[in-house]
Design an enzyme around this catalytic site. Structure first.
Site, short mmCIF file in Angstrom:
data_model
loop_
_atom_site.label_atom_id
_atom_site.label_comp_id
_atom_site.label_asym_id
_atom_site.label_seq_id
_atom_site.Cartn_x
_atom_site.Cartn_y
_atom_site.Cartn_z
N GLY A 71 37.56 48.32 41.35
CA GLY A 71 36.53 49.32 41.65
C GLY A 71 36.92 50.69 41.09
CB THR A 72 40.15 52.49 41.02
OG1 THR A 72 40.35 52.34 42.43
CG2 THR A 72 40.67 53.84 40.58
CG ASN A 152 36.30 54.04 51.82
OD1 ASN A 152 35.56 54.95 51.44
ND2 ASN A 152 37.60 54.19 51.91
CD GLN A 180 34.65 49.07 51.73
OE1 GLN A 180 34.43 48.04 52.37
NE2 GLN A 180 35.89 49.43 51.39
CB SER A 200 36.39 46.04 44.02
OG SER A 200 37.74 45.68 44.07
CB ALA A 201 36.72 40.21 43.05
CG HIS A 202 40.46 43.74 46.49
ND1 HIS A 202 40.92 44.37 47.61
CD2 HIS A 202 40.20 44.70 45.59
CE1 HIS A 202 40.94 45.69 47.38
NE2 HIS A 202 40.51 45.91 46.16
CB THR A 238 42.93 39.07 26.51
OG1 THR A 238 43.36 39.28 25.17
CG2 THR A 238 42.52 37.62 26.70
CB CYS A 331 43.18 53.91 48.92
SG CYS A 331 42.06 52.52 48.88
#
Ligand code: PLP
Length: 383
Positions: A71-72, A152, A180, A200-202, A238, A331
């Protein structure tokens, strides 16, 4: 001791299905997606399928979705490129944004001399839309509005329709940090006036180290990471095929089960509010996180009636009991500066008291809510 994980706004448990998918891709699809032989082509097919999955969900073109590392990075890409390539001279944002936005706009003010304006935030943590309009009206050069959808730390929700329309009326670009929200809210970007969103996947039970950005096709940006022609020249390097496929699996899982998961999480949050209000009547809800309409159904930020001297023991006590929650946003952990979001909205008196963020996921249950509220009650009652 059963541990309890209530820190899902920091990161989430990865789904088993996602791990299986990633293992499969790592074992069987190790070709470089940029190679033209069959190994490369099969990796390329997987990546383009993942791009299509995300694009279809938001009703945009695949060519408007770019993969990034998080995300960042996505926020950096939008903000820095918008200033460099789209002639943006003014950025309007808020003091409660994530550091992935706040520190970038401060950097742009210093290095590119942009005009930086902050929209007023109420004590409930909400954007003052009248003030936003006033700021937009005053702006006589190209302006970008960057306001997050779900905060968040305190869970407050932005009215994307309203802000999008305001931006359109005043010919401003609109970026929303939706880190979020992805996997919890659906967006029809063909209707909404939003130029950029990020994911952001996590944060939705996917792997760490992969994210995406949506960029409206009308806007031509140059890459931040320069090198090969990957991501149609927008981001060299890649592609992380297994991470992208893991993100796709998590994304599909989230949207296929959106209603069931959202109802489950929302019920947990309501139960937490009900129980804690009963057991600790002096608890306060930071922002308006106890309001269904104005805040996210998964984040609860509470201010506890605990004296300063005792507050230092609270986190330690929860950790000893295997309870994971957050003081501010993850964070910031390791820094003692405290939450910039709470500093913006709370009185000095409430800032002295400990605040905790609990954020829930589909993997939590009611028993965990009971346990955590009891632990908090016992702590408050102890000498
Ligand atoms: N924006 C918001 C609102 C977030 O909550 C976070 C992470 O906590 C980020 C951006 C950064 O995302 P990432 O951890 O993928 O860099």
């Amino acid at each position: 001791m059963d541990k309890i994980y209530f820190d899902n706004a920091a990161t989430t448990q990865i789904d088993l299905k996602v791990i299986e998918k990633m293992q499969n891709v790592m074992s069987n699809n190790y070709g470089n997606p940029n190679s033209t032989h069959s190994y490369g082509r099969s990796s390329r097919t997987l990546i383009e399928k993942a791009r299509k999955t995300i694009a279809n969900q938001f009703n945009v073109l695949s060519s408007e979705i770019y993969f990034t590392s998080c995300g960042t990075e996505s926020d950096n890409m939008v903000l820095i490129s918008a200033v460099r390539d789209l002639n943006v001279k003014t950025i309007i944002t808020s003091k409660v944004e994530h550091k992935a936005v706040l520190n970038v706009v401060k950097y742009l003010k210093e290095t590119e001399s942009i005009d930086l304006k902050f929209v007023n935030i109420s004590n409930e943590g909400l954007v003052d839309y009248n003030h936003l309009e006033k700021l937009l009206k005053q702006c006589d050069d190209k302006c970008l509005v960057s306001l997050m959808h779900i905060n968040n730390e305190i869970g407050t929700k932005l009215d994307l329709n309203l802000v999008g329309d305001l931006c359109k009326n005043y010919d401003a670009l609109f970026h929303s940090d939706t880190v979020q929200s992805i996997g919890k809210y659906n967006f029809d970007l063909s209707i909404l006036n939003i130029d950029f969103i990020v994911g952001s996947a996590h944060k939705f039970h996917g792997p760490k180290g992969v994210g995406f950005v949506y960029i409206n096709k009308q806007l031509k940006l140059n890459p931040l990471v320069i090198g090969g022609n990957q991501e149609r020249g927008m981001r060299a390097g890649t592609e992380s095929v297994h991470n992208i496929c893991g993100m796709e699996a998590a994304f599909l899982n989230s949207y296929d089960n959106l209603e069931t998961n959202n109802n489950h999480i929302s019920n947990l949050k309501s139960l937490f509010i009900k129980k804690i209000t009963k057991m600790i009547p002096k608890v306060k809800f930071n922002g308006c996180c106890d309001d269904d309409l104005l805040s996210s159904f998964s984040i609860l930020n509470i201010c506890l009636p605990v004296p300063k001297e005792k507050a230092v023991l609270l986190e330690f006590n929860l950790d000893m009991k295997g309870i994971a929650c957050s003081r501010g946003s993850a964070c910031q952990s390791g820094s003692n500066s405290g939450s910039h979001v709470l500093k913006t909205i709370l009185s000095n008196e409430d800032l002295e008291k400990p605040s905790l963020r609990f954020s829930f996921s589909k993997y939590n249950n009611e028993q965990e809510i009971d346990n955590v509220v009891s632990v908090l009650k016992d702590f408050i009652d102890s000498n």
